[in-house]
Design an enzyme around this catalytic site. Structure first.
Site, PDB file in Angstrom:
ATOM      1  N   LYS A  64     -32.278  35.019  43.702  1.00 47.26           N
ATOM      2  CA  LYS A  64     -31.135  34.459  42.953  1.00 47.26           C
ATOM      3  C   LYS A  64     -30.183  35.574  42.526  1.00 47.26           C
ATOM      4  O   LYS A  64     -28.967  35.485  42.707  1.00 47.26           O
ATOM      5  CB  LYS A  64     -31.689  33.725  41.720  1.00 47.26           C
ATOM      6  CG  LYS A  64     -30.762  32.722  41.119  1.00 47.26           C
ATOM      7  CD  LYS A  64     -31.426  31.971  39.983  1.00 47.26           C
ATOM      8  CE  LYS A  64     -31.950  30.627  40.411  1.00 47.26           C
ATOM      9  NZ  LYS A  64     -32.394  29.784  39.299  1.00 47.26           N
ATOM     10  N   THR A 118     -37.958  24.770  30.648  1.00 52.91           N
ATOM     11  CA  THR A 118     -39.023  24.220  29.799  1.00 52.91           C
ATOM     12  C   THR A 118     -39.494  22.905  30.429  1.00 52.91           C
ATOM     13  O   THR A 118     -39.263  21.830  29.878  1.00 52.91           O
ATOM     14  CB  THR A 118     -38.535  23.979  28.354  1.00 52.91           C
ATOM     15  OG1 THR A 118     -37.299  23.237  28.399  1.00 52.91           O
ATOM     16  CG2 THR A 118     -38.310  25.268  27.604  1.00 52.91           C
ATOM     17  N   THR A 139     -34.150  23.875  25.884  1.00 55.99           N
ATOM     18  CA  THR A 139     -34.557  22.731  25.065  1.00 55.99           C
ATOM     19  C   THR A 139     -36.020  22.929  24.676  1.00 55.99           C
ATOM     20  O   THR A 139     -36.895  22.942  25.538  1.00 55.99           O
ATOM     21  CB  THR A 139     -34.391  21.427  25.877  1.00 55.99           C
ATOM     22  OG1 THR A 139     -33.023  21.332  26.287  1.00 55.99           O
ATOM     23  CG2 THR A 139     -34.781  20.207  25.056  1.00 55.99           C
ATOM     24  N   GLU A 182     -28.299  23.303  24.243  1.00 58.46           N
ATOM     25  CA  GLU A 182     -27.149  23.117  25.132  1.00 58.46           C
ATOM     26  C   GLU A 182     -27.030  21.636  25.512  1.00 58.46           C
ATOM     27  O   GLU A 182     -28.017  20.997  25.819  1.00 58.46           O
ATOM     28  CB  GLU A 182     -27.341  23.995  26.381  1.00 58.46           C
ATOM     29  CG  GLU A 182     -26.184  23.970  27.338  1.00 58.46           C
ATOM     30  CD  GLU A 182     -24.859  24.195  26.624  1.00 58.46           C
ATOM     31  OE1 GLU A 182     -24.683  25.229  25.974  1.00 58.46           O
ATOM     32  OE2 GLU A 182     -23.971  23.304  26.722  1.00 58.46           O
ATOM     33  N   LYS A 185     -31.443  18.045  19.630  1.00 62.70           N
ATOM     34  CA  LYS A 185     -31.356  18.008  21.089  1.00 62.70           C
ATOM     35  C   LYS A 185     -32.231  16.895  21.676  1.00 62.70           C
ATOM     36  O   LYS A 185     -31.792  16.108  22.520  1.00 62.70           O
ATOM     37  CB  LYS A 185     -31.763  19.374  21.662  1.00 62.70           C
ATOM     38  CG  LYS A 185     -31.846  19.438  23.162  1.00 62.70           C
ATOM     39  CD  LYS A 185     -30.507  19.244  23.844  1.00 62.70           C
ATOM     40  CE  LYS A 185     -30.681  19.030  25.331  1.00 62.70           C
ATOM     41  NZ  LYS A 185     -29.434  18.715  26.008  1.00 62.70           N
ATOM     42  N   ASN A 212     -30.950  13.317  23.592  1.00 62.59           N
ATOM     43  CA  ASN A 212     -31.364  12.907  24.934  1.00 62.59           C
ATOM     44  C   ASN A 212     -32.160  11.606  24.906  1.00 62.59           C
ATOM     45  O   ASN A 212     -31.991  10.748  25.774  1.00 62.59           O
ATOM     46  CB  ASN A 212     -32.176  14.017  25.612  1.00 62.59           C
ATOM     47  CG  ASN A 212     -31.268  15.034  26.279  1.00 62.59           C
ATOM     48  OD1 ASN A 212     -30.045  14.892  26.243  1.00 62.59           O
ATOM     49  ND2 ASN A 212     -31.842  16.053  26.882  1.00 62.59           N
ATOM     50  N   HIS A 232     -24.415   2.021  32.233  1.00 61.42           N
ATOM     51  CA  HIS A 232     -24.356   1.647  33.648  1.00 61.42           C
ATOM     52  C   HIS A 232     -25.772   1.366  34.142  1.00 61.42           C
ATOM     53  O   HIS A 232     -26.611   2.262  34.153  1.00 61.42           O
ATOM     54  CB  HIS A 232     -23.722   2.766  34.479  1.00 61.42           C
ATOM     55  CG  HIS A 232     -22.317   3.065  34.063  1.00 61.42           C
ATOM     56  ND1 HIS A 232     -21.276   2.206  34.351  1.00 61.42           N
ATOM     57  CD2 HIS A 232     -21.791   4.078  33.347  1.00 61.42           C
ATOM     58  CE1 HIS A 232     -20.158   2.697  33.830  1.00 61.42           C
ATOM     59  NE2 HIS A 232     -20.444   3.834  33.215  1.00 61.42           N
ATOM     60  N   GLY A 257     -32.958   9.881  35.900  1.00 60.76           N
ATOM     61  CA  GLY A 257     -33.733  10.996  36.453  1.00 60.76           C
ATOM     62  C   GLY A 257     -33.122  12.280  35.938  1.00 60.76           C
ATOM     63  O   GLY A 257     -32.515  12.305  34.862  1.00 60.76           O
ATOM     64  N   CYS A 273     -33.431  16.779  32.720  1.00 63.39           N
ATOM     65  CA  CYS A 273     -33.588  16.731  31.251  1.00 63.39           C
ATOM     66  C   CYS A 273     -34.230  15.449  30.720  1.00 63.39           C
ATOM     67  O   CYS A 273     -35.271  15.503  30.075  1.00 63.39           O
ATOM     68  CB  CYS A 273     -32.232  16.945  30.583  1.00 63.39           C
ATOM     69  SG  CYS A 273     -31.592  18.594  30.867  1.00 63.39           S
TER      70      CYS A 273
HETATM   71  N1  LIG Z   1     -29.904  21.562  33.550  1.00 63.84           N
HETATM   72  C1  LIG Z   1     -29.287  20.927  32.573  1.00 63.84           C
HETATM   73  O1  LIG Z   1     -28.431  20.084  32.791  1.00 63.84           O
HETATM   74  C2  LIG Z   1     -29.617  21.248  31.131  1.00 63.84           C
HETATM   75  C3  LIG Z   1     -28.775  20.794  30.112  1.00 63.84           C
HETATM   76  C4  LIG Z   1     -29.078  21.097  28.803  1.00 63.84           C
HETATM   77  C5  LIG Z   1     -30.225  21.819  28.505  1.00 63.84           C
HETATM   78  N2  LIG Z   1     -31.042  22.243  29.512  1.00 63.84           N
HETATM   79  C6  LIG Z   1     -32.220  23.038  29.163  1.00 63.84           C
HETATM   80  O2  LIG Z   1     -31.933  24.399  29.443  1.00 63.84           O
HETATM   81  C7  LIG Z   1     -33.118  25.063  29.906  1.00 63.84           C
HETATM   82  C8  LIG Z   1     -32.861  25.691  31.261  1.00 63.84           C
HETATM   83  O3  LIG Z   1     -32.615  24.643  32.180  1.00 63.84           O
HETATM   84  P1  LIG Z   1     -32.036  24.922  33.634  1.00 63.84           P
HETATM   85  O4  LIG Z   1     -31.756  23.616  34.244  1.00 63.84           O
HETATM   86  O5  LIG Z   1     -30.957  25.942  33.554  1.00 63.84           O
HETATM   87  O6  LIG Z   1     -33.340  25.585  34.317  1.00 63.84           O
HETATM   88  P2  LIG Z   1     -33.434  26.320  35.731  1.00 63.84           P
HETATM   89  O7  LIG Z   1     -34.798  26.037  36.220  1.00 63.84           O
HETATM   90  O8  LIG Z   1     -32.255  25.988  36.577  1.00 63.84           O
HETATM   91  O9  LIG Z   1     -33.305  27.863  35.349  1.00 63.84           O
HETATM   92  C9  LIG Z   1     -34.244  28.583  34.621  1.00 63.84           C
HETATM   93  C10 LIG Z   1     -34.211  30.020  35.120  1.00 63.84           C
HETATM   94  O10 LIG Z   1     -34.987  30.841  34.263  1.00 63.84           O
HETATM   95  C11 LIG Z   1     -35.595  31.860  35.045  1.00 63.84           C
HETATM   96  N3  LIG Z   1     -36.674  32.485  34.277  1.00 63.84           N
HETATM   97  C12 LIG Z   1     -37.849  31.950  33.883  1.00 63.84           C
HETATM   98  N4  LIG Z   1     -38.534  32.832  33.132  1.00 63.84           N
HETATM   99  C13 LIG Z   1     -37.777  33.945  33.040  1.00 63.84           C
HETATM  100  C14 LIG Z   1     -37.937  35.209  32.374  1.00 63.84           C
HETATM  101  N5  LIG Z   1     -39.013  35.494  31.647  1.00 63.84           N
HETATM  102  N6  LIG Z   1     -36.954  36.103  32.514  1.00 63.84           N
HETATM  103  C15 LIG Z   1     -35.856  35.847  33.246  1.00 63.84           C
HETATM  104  N7  LIG Z   1     -35.649  34.675  33.867  1.00 63.84           N
HETATM  105  C16 LIG Z   1     -36.608  33.737  33.771  1.00 63.84           C
HETATM  106  C17 LIG Z   1     -36.010  31.132  36.303  1.00 63.84           C
HETATM  107  O11 LIG Z   1     -36.215  32.018  37.380  1.00 63.84           O
HETATM  108  C18 LIG Z   1     -34.796  30.211  36.530  1.00 63.84           C
HETATM  109  O12 LIG Z   1     -33.834  30.796  37.363  1.00 63.84           O
HETATM  110  C19 LIG Z   1     -34.217  24.029  29.880  1.00 63.84           C
HETATM  111  O13 LIG Z   1     -34.905  24.098  28.667  1.00 63.84           O
HETATM  112  C20 LIG Z   1     -33.451  22.719  29.965  1.00 63.84           C
HETATM  113  O14 LIG Z   1     -34.158  21.643  29.394  1.00 63.84           O
HETATM  114  C21 LIG Z   1     -30.765  21.982  30.811  1.00 63.84           C
END
Ligand SMILES: NC(=O)c1ccc[n+]([C@@H]2O[C@H](COP(=O)([O-])OP(=O)(O)OC[C@H]3O[C@@H](n4cnc5c(N)ncnc54)[C@H](O)[C@@H]3O)[C@@H](O)[C@H]2O)c1
Length: 445
Positions: A35, A86, A122, A155, A211, A215, A258, A264, A267
């Site tokens: 990445k 998470t 989260t 977030e 949060k 949701n 909707h 799905g 989150c």
């Molecule tokens: N995706 C969404 O729409 C969204 C919206 C709001 C909140 N969130 C929350 O935000 C958080 C992240 O979600 P996401 O969708 O971005 O996850 P994601 O899986 O896309 O990204 C997480 C990243 O963290 C990296 N990672 C894990 N451990 C690490 C470490 N010790 N050091 C460095 N990098 C590390 C992973 O390699 C990965 O690239 C979650 O808790 C999620 O619930 C997500």
């Protein structure tokens, strides 16, 4: 300010790019070497509209960079955000916090002087306190509230509209336990303060719960209208009109009403389940959310039955065109997408699948490997199909011509799980059209 963003996924990358666009100096850290290598070559590892340009501009301006090495970013940072995943813990549905705590330990080892550590991931109530304790134990020389603070800043961005959600949010929620954390967060979000974005400052536990409550509430709204859709089908009512009729009531609101195949995404499924587990743990069960989780799981599974019914009761030897694989449009995210429930059930019943998705094919291959055929276009998928199923409401599926459907398909049967066509017009055009919560109209011969 100097910011370290730990975790460069959907949330970390967007937040990091937006903070750098605000003028902060941001270093995004991720353990995933591939990445980071791609990002360093100017390639964006996820699909998010507008992100490529935003990242390129800020990299060029020297405010945004990427590394796999946390020690490049943390020692000089004013604020370190934890934005790692998470996911649901296998077996019990609690949030898996192992990535959060391992990040906290690594951060602790690199702290140099006062730093604000912020959980953007989260995380269940109490996690901020545990992160603080983790750092305190790892660094007895660092006093909480004096040498470091731990804040919660969940977030709320939506994939597909993530940049505008981050830059123009409905609100920012920030949970702090000391004055310095609040001042630092205000400084980080100053451009939004100037825009009069409401910022809800509260304590850490409240912020963490906000949060999950948000949701769970949205997931409940979706599930409510899905149940109304089932009832509409039985009594000859129209769920879109029910949604409009109730949504115009300002106390209810029109959004998240909707009807569809069940929610799905990355989150709602894991967060509703984690809330249920936390509430049970604290002996304050959230019965409504428990029901929502249960109803939604069953709903996604029930969707394959609708396809079976539409093709006359047996899927054996039937060719099914699947339009849309991601959990919603404008993202390549497949996590907990309804397609992951529906397609295996169709395959198990003997159907063959030709699928198309505008951006989700690469992710989809990781799940379905060679069990389905991947098509370059919707039309390609429709060729010779006995039935087409719209799982994701991508714009390009909104204007399929009825003539093309009739010419391309073996039989013009369309199961629209997103209600993007009008049943009357489809029937008029001779399409055997099945939708959600709206009266079925037999096609004109
Ligand atoms: N995706 C969404 O729409 C969204 C919206 C709001 C909140 N969130 C929350 O935000 C958080 C992240 O979600 P996401 O969708 O971005 O996850 P994601 O899986 O896309 O990204 C997480 C990243 O963290 C990296 N990672 C894990 N451990 C690490 C470490 N010790 N050091 C460095 N990098 C590390 C992973 O390699 C990965 O690239 C979650 O808790 C999620 O619930 C997500």
């Amino acid at each position: 300010m100097k910011v370290a963003m730990i975790g460069t996924g959907y949330v970390g990358l967007v937040s990091g790019a937006c903070f750098s666009d605000f003028g902060h100096e941001v270093i995004c850290v991720d353990k995933d070497e591939d990445k980071i290598a791609r990002l360093n070559q100017g390639e964006i590892p996820i699909y998010e509209p507008g992100l490529e340009d935003l990242v390129a501009e800020n990299v060029k301006a020297g405010r945004l960079s990427f590394t796999t090495n946390l020690t490049d970013a943390v020692p000089d940072a004013d604020a370190v955000f934890i934005a790692v995943g998470t996911p649901s813990r296998r077996g019990d549905g609690f949030a898996d916090l192992s990535y959060v705590f391992s990040a906290a330990e690594e951060i602790a080892a690199s702290l140099k002087d006062y730093t604000l550590v912020v959980t953007k991931s989260t995380v269940p109530v109490g996690t901020g306190a545990e992160v603080e304790e983790t750092i305190r134990l790892a660094r007895p020389d660092f006093k909480p509230g004096v040498d470091f603070s731990v804040a919660s800043n969940p977030e709320f961005l939506r994939e597909g509209a993530a940049i505008s959600d981050f830059k123009r949010p409905d609100r920012i929620v920030a949970g702090v336990e000391d004055e310095r954390a609040q001042t630092t967060l205000k400084e980080l979000y100053r451009p939004l303060f100037l825009n009069e974005t409401p910022i809800v400052f509260t304590n850490r536990a409240t912020s963490e719960l906000i949060k999950y409550a948000a949701n769970a509430f949205l997931a409940t709204k979706i599930t409510f209208i899905n149940e109304m859709a089932d009832l509409c089908e039985k009594v000859g009512a129209n769920v879109q009109e029910v949604a409009k009729g109730i949504g115009l009531d300002g106390r209810i609101g029109a959004k998240f009403l909707h009807a569809g195949p069940g929610y799905g995404g990355s989150c709602f499924p894991k967060d509703t389940l984690a809330l249920v587990r936390t509430a049970q743990q604290f002996d304050a069960p959230t019965k409504i959310v428990e029901a929502v989780v249960d109803i939604n799981d069953n709903r996604k599974k029930a969707m394959a039955g609708r396809v079976k019914q539409a093709v006359g009761g047996s899927l054996k030897g039937k060719k099914i065109a699947i339009l849309g694989l991601t959990f919603k449009p404008h993202t390549d995210d497949m996590r907990d997408s309804p397609s992951l429930d529906i397609i295996p059930m169709l395959l198990a019943d003997g159907a063959s699948i030709c699928a198309h998705d505008p951006v989700g094919m690469e992710e989809a291959r990781k799940h379905f490997t060679d069990s389905i055929t991947y098509c370059d276009s919707a039309h390609d998928a429709l060729k010779g199909a006995d039935c087409a199923v719209i799982i994701t409401e991508w714009d390009e599926y909104r204007a399929l011509s009825s003539d093309r459907l009739k010419n391309l398909m073996a039989k013009p049967v369309l199961v629209d799980l997103r209600n993007i066509y009008a049943p009357e017009l489809m029937a008029e055009d001779g399409i055997d059209y099945h939708s959600i919560g709206r009266p079925y109209i037999a096609p004109k011969a």
